[in-house]
Scaffold this active site. Structure first.
Site, short mmCIF file in Angstrom:
data_model
loop_
_atom_site.label_atom_id
_atom_site.label_comp_id
_atom_site.label_asym_id
_atom_site.label_seq_id
_atom_site.Cartn_x
_atom_site.Cartn_y
_atom_site.Cartn_z
N THR A 139 11.63 79.53 35.01
CA THR A 139 10.96 80.02 36.46
C THR A 139 9.69 80.58 35.94
O THR A 139 9.67 81.07 34.93
CB THR A 139 11.83 80.86 37.09
N VAL A 168 20.21 78.17 47.18
CA VAL A 168 19.01 79.04 47.08
C VAL A 168 19.20 80.21 46.19
O VAL A 168 20.32 80.80 46.46
CB VAL A 168 18.75 79.52 48.45
N GLY A 169 18.38 80.18 45.12
CA GLY A 169 18.57 81.45 44.28
C GLY A 169 17.63 82.98 44.94
O GLY A 169 17.37 83.06 45.99
N ASP A 170 17.51 83.75 43.73
CA ASP A 170 16.71 84.88 44.40
C ASP A 170 15.38 84.70 44.55
O ASP A 170 14.57 85.41 45.45
CB ASP A 170 16.81 85.83 42.86
N THR A 190 12.81 86.39 36.79
CA THR A 190 13.44 85.15 36.44
C THR A 190 15.00 85.60 35.90
O THR A 190 15.10 86.65 35.69
CB THR A 190 12.61 84.71 35.42
N GLY A 191 15.67 84.41 35.93
CA GLY A 191 17.07 84.54 35.43
C GLY A 191 18.06 84.20 36.41
O GLY A 191 17.76 83.37 37.50
N GLY A 193 19.71 83.63 39.38
CA GLY A 193 19.41 84.34 40.65
C GLY A 193 20.67 84.90 41.53
O GLY A 193 20.46 85.82 42.36
N1 ASP Z 1 15.84 82.92 39.36
C1 ASP Z 1 15.95 81.39 39.40
C2 ASP Z 1 16.81 80.98 40.28
O1 ASP Z 1 17.88 81.53 40.17
C3 ASP Z 1 15.88 80.59 38.18
C4 ASP Z 1 15.17 80.99 37.00
O2 ASP Z 1 14.53 82.03 36.90
O3 ASP Z 1 14.96 80.29 35.97
O4 ASP Z 1 16.91 80.03 41.01
#
Ligand code: ASP
Length: 272
Positions: A139, A168-170, A190-191, A193
């Site tokens: 991300t 849907v993530g964060d 990022t990470g 979600g």
């Molecule tokens: N945070 C993002 C999600 O969960 C993914 C990512 O950060 O790579 O959609």
């Protein structure tokens, strides 16, 4: 990729650009780079499709724009900005977001045009081996403080590999994927979600600045909260209203680049 984005962002800031424009530009550069999981190069969902989320926030007005599960455009961050500036709403999702993109003259792309070979390869591996871990990989986000004291944050993602269609993530959730407030600071996350949203990671970091921490202490604090409360894996970049820069992560790696004086610094990892 991060260093290139930071370099161009710095040049813009030096020329007097506003933070909102700078973070949009930086994220567009990352969206266009297939190394990162957003725009071209996004990971594919379980149906083999690119489905993206993005958010941009202006810390001066506490205003934001976000798009959710949008398909067929190269730069979701620009669409998020247009949602903020050119609609009475804050968030648009799915087909409505795509129709709005078409209305604004943004070129619509096919799934094939947005799918990088690396993303397809990864998808095929996932299909063959359901046990493959589906953690996120790239991300992109940006936070800037401009010479007028304006702070902005932007985050854009293709989400997690092999996610359910519609997941849907964060990232597009205000306070989770990004937050910006001129009185405290800005943050982009990022990470994982599903865990980031449970601790509203970016707002947790900017609130910590409000309670007296600098950017690095706030980044460390927010990640510690996420690890201790929900065992979350991820990272965060933070800029405070004094121009201090911080980042922290519980993931193995984070790629970052930053500048506070024209010299561009970059790192692939930092133990938090
Ligand atoms: N945070 C993002 C999600 O969960 C993914 C990512 O950060 O790579 O959609």
């Amino acid at each position: 990729g991060c260093q290139l984005a930071a370099k161009i962002a710095w040049k813009l800031l030096e020329g007097g650009a506003r933070a909102l424009h700078v973070v949009e530009t930086a994220v567009r550069i990352l969206e266009d780079d297939p190394t990162f999981d957003s725009g071209y190069g996004s990971v594919l969902n379980a149906q083999g499709e690119v489905e993206m989320d993005a958010i941009i926030m202006d810390g001066a007005a506490l205003d934001l724009g976000a798009v959710i599960a949008v398909q067929g455009i190269a730069n979701p961050i620009t669409l998020a900005r247009l949602v903020m500036t050119d609609t009475p709403h804050k968030i648009l999702a799915g087909n409505g977001a795509r129709d709005f993109a078409a209305h604004k003259g943004i070129p619509l792309l096919s799934q094939a045009e947005l799918t990088a070979p690396k993303a397809r390869e990864r998808y095929e591996k996932h299909k063959a081996d359901a046990a493959l871990n589906s953690s996120s990989k790239g991300t992109c986000g940006a936070v800037a403080l401009d010479s007028y004291g304006g702070i902005a944050a932007a985050t854009s993602t293709g989400g997690t590999p092999f996610k359910m269609a519609g997941r849907v993530g964060d990232t597009p959730l205000i306070g989770s994927g990004a937050y910006a407030d001129n009185q405290t600071g800005g943050a982009s996350a990022t990470g994982d979600g599903e865990q980031i949203m449970r601790v509203v990671l970016s707002k947790t970091a900017t609130d910590a600045i409000g309670h007296g921490m600098d950017a690095q202490a706030a980044a460390d604090y927010a990640i510690r909260v996420m690890v201790e409360r929900v065992n979350g894996i991820g990272g965060i970049i933070v800029v405070d209203h004094n121009g201090n820069i911080g980042f922290a992560h519980s993931s193995q790696n984070i790629a970052v680049a930053w500048s506070s004086d024209g010299t561009i610094h970059g790192a692939m990892q930092r133990s938090s």
